[in-house]
Scaffold this motif. Structure first.
Motif, PDB file in Angstrom:
ATOM      1  N   GLN A 142      18.835  -0.962 -22.354  1.00 39.22           N
ATOM      2  CA  GLN A 142      18.586  -1.537 -23.671  1.00 39.22           C
ATOM      3  C   GLN A 142      18.075  -2.969 -23.612  1.00 39.22           C
ATOM      4  O   GLN A 142      17.177  -3.343 -24.359  1.00 39.22           O
ATOM      5  N   ASP A 143      18.655  -3.781 -22.757  1.00 35.22           N
ATOM      6  CA  ASP A 143      18.268  -5.190 -22.646  1.00 35.22           C
ATOM      7  C   ASP A 143      17.235  -5.323 -21.534  1.00 35.22           C
ATOM      8  O   ASP A 143      17.516  -5.049 -20.370  1.00 35.22           O
TER       9      ASP A 143
ATOM     10  N   GLY B 276      27.870  -4.786 -21.923  1.00 31.91           N
ATOM     11  CA  GLY B 276      27.117  -4.743 -23.167  1.00 31.91           C
ATOM     12  C   GLY B 276      27.952  -5.309 -24.295  1.00 31.91           C
ATOM     13  O   GLY B 276      29.139  -4.984 -24.423  1.00 31.91           O
ATOM     14  N   ASN B 277      27.342  -6.123 -25.109  1.00 30.66           N
ATOM     15  CA  ASN B 277      28.091  -6.781 -26.189  1.00 30.66           C
ATOM     16  C   ASN B 277      28.641  -5.806 -27.230  1.00 30.66           C
ATOM     17  O   ASN B 277      29.545  -6.159 -27.987  1.00 30.66           O
ATOM     18  N   TYR B 278      28.085  -4.596 -27.287  1.00 30.16           N
ATOM     19  CA  TYR B 278      28.482  -3.633 -28.321  1.00 30.16           C
ATOM     20  C   TYR B 278      29.038  -2.344 -27.712  1.00 30.16           C
ATOM     21  O   TYR B 278      28.976  -1.283 -28.305  1.00 30.16           O
TER      22      TYR B 278
ATOM     23  N   PHE C 299      23.503  -0.705 -21.695  1.00 30.80           N
ATOM     24  CA  PHE C 299      22.760  -1.960 -21.759  1.00 30.80           C
ATOM     25  C   PHE C 299      21.715  -2.091 -20.662  1.00 30.80           C
ATOM     26  O   PHE C 299      20.706  -2.796 -20.840  1.00 30.80           O
TER      27      PHE C 299
ATOM     28  N   ARG D  66      26.778  -0.427 -32.958  1.00 35.07           N
ATOM     29  CA  ARG D  66      25.758  -0.606 -33.999  1.00 35.07           C
ATOM     30  C   ARG D  66      25.082   0.698 -34.370  1.00 35.07           C
ATOM     31  O   ARG D  66      24.348   0.754 -35.358  1.00 35.07           O
TER      32      ARG D  66
ATOM     33  N   TYR E 105      25.094  -8.653 -22.143  1.00 34.00           N
ATOM     34  CA  TYR E 105      23.733  -8.210 -22.454  1.00 34.00           C
ATOM     35  C   TYR E 105      23.667  -7.617 -23.850  1.00 34.00           C
ATOM     36  O   TYR E 105      24.671  -7.163 -24.410  1.00 34.00           O
ATOM     37  N   ASP E 106      22.458  -7.617 -24.393  1.00 35.32           N
ATOM     38  CA  ASP E 106      22.211  -7.112 -25.745  1.00 35.32           C
ATOM     39  C   ASP E 106      22.121  -5.593 -25.691  1.00 35.32           C
ATOM     40  O   ASP E 106      21.061  -5.028 -25.444  1.00 35.32           O
ATOM     41  N   GLY E 107      23.245  -4.953 -25.877  1.00 35.16           N
ATOM     42  CA  GLY E 107      23.294  -3.504 -25.825  1.00 35.16           C
ATOM     43  C   GLY E 107      24.723  -3.032 -25.812  1.00 35.16           C
ATOM     44  O   GLY E 107      25.667  -3.819 -25.952  1.00 35.16           O
TER      45      GLY E 107
ATOM     46  N   ASP F 190      27.562   2.516 -28.508  1.00 37.92           N
ATOM     47  CA  ASP F 190      27.044   1.265 -29.090  1.00 37.92           C
ATOM     48  C   ASP F 190      27.542   1.191 -30.521  1.00 37.92           C
ATOM     49  O   ASP F 190      27.192   2.041 -31.342  1.00 37.92           O
TER      50      ASP F 190
END
Length: 260
Positions: free
Chosen positions: A242-243, A207-209, A239, A144, A233-235, A142
């Motif tokens: 995470q999402d 996952g976006n990240y 993900f 982030r 998805y947000d992760g 990830d």
């Protein structure tokens, strides 16, 4: 090959294809969730978990053949298939080889290889010092995940700590050799020119990240499969955990009637 496999639960028949270097025991919470809604079939890859070590090099196509053998043991002509990360590669290979046997296909954080893009070559990290390798693995999982982010997001911190613990310790030589063989098979994965053979309803999630299987790789897969659904998805690479929307949406897709 002697492979350890499990079948449990009730509902639509679902074949689960696991990630690289991962055993059924590691993903037990996910399997428990799936078994609550599906007749679930899953196995430990060659040399991992309770399956016997491989006798030599193999390919992703060989693992797809293992999956076909498991379906024969289970007495299944057709089923739904879900593949996560490396398991998504196995699931794609199975689906392009046996399209008539796949009722619905769900792919998470994976790649087609070839012109569709490959997942990050994680074998490059194997020679790094342990601390440096762990940091690189977290950033890939990830983008982030720096110290500040993890301090502010306890759920992600727990996932990151789990990844770090999984990478610690010194595996026995047979297990280490099995992981190397799997990474070699992963490096040769390429179904890009054959994805058009897949005719069943397909969901491709990313996952976006995710730095291991970036979004563009999922976009490429979906572009080659007629009618495929593409969802971000947000992760990151994890993900699905995470999402909060991810697992329910994958489950809903896989439970839908096979003809739609």
């Amino acid at each position: 090959m002697e492979l350890y496999w499990e079948r449990r639960g009730s509902g639509p028949r679902l074949l689960f294809c696991n990630g690289s270097g991962t055993t059924l025991q590691v993903v037990r919470p996910l399997l428990d969730s799936l078994a609550g809604a599906f007749d679930l079939l899953a196995w430990d890859y060659r040399g991992l978990g309770r399956s016997v070590p491989p006798t030599g090099p193999y390919t992703v196509a060989d693992l797809a053949a293992d999956a076909a053998g498991l379906l024969a043991l289970a007495g299944w002509d057709t089923c739904r298939v879900v593949g996560v990360s490396f398991g998504g590669m196995v699931a794609q290979e199975f689906a392009v080889t046996h399209p008539e046997r796949v009722e619905r296909l769900a792919l998470a954080c994976t790649s087609a290889g070839g012109g569709g893009g490959s997942s990050y070559p994680v074998q490059k990290l194997q020679g790094l010092p342990a601390e440096e390798r762990a940091a690189a693995e977290l950033e890939l999982a990830d983008s982030r995940w720096d110290e500040r982010w993890l301090q502010a997001h306890p759920a992600d911190r727990a996932l990151a700590e789990g990844l770090t613990r999984a990478g610690q310790g010194r595996p026995d030589p047979a297990a280490a050799a099995a992981v190397r063989a799997q990474l070699e098979a992963r490096a040769g994965h390429d179904v890009w020119d054959r994805l058009g053979a897949i005719t069943c309803p397909t969901l491709v999630g990313y996952g976006n990240y995710d730095g291991i299987a970036p979004a563009q790789n999922s976009t490429a897969i979906a572009s080659r499969i007629r009618g495929a659904q593409l969802r971000g998805y947000d992760g990151g690479h994890l993900f699905l955990f995470q999402d909060p929307a991810a697992l329910p949406e994958f489950g809903e897709f896989l439970q839908a009637p096979s003809s739609t």
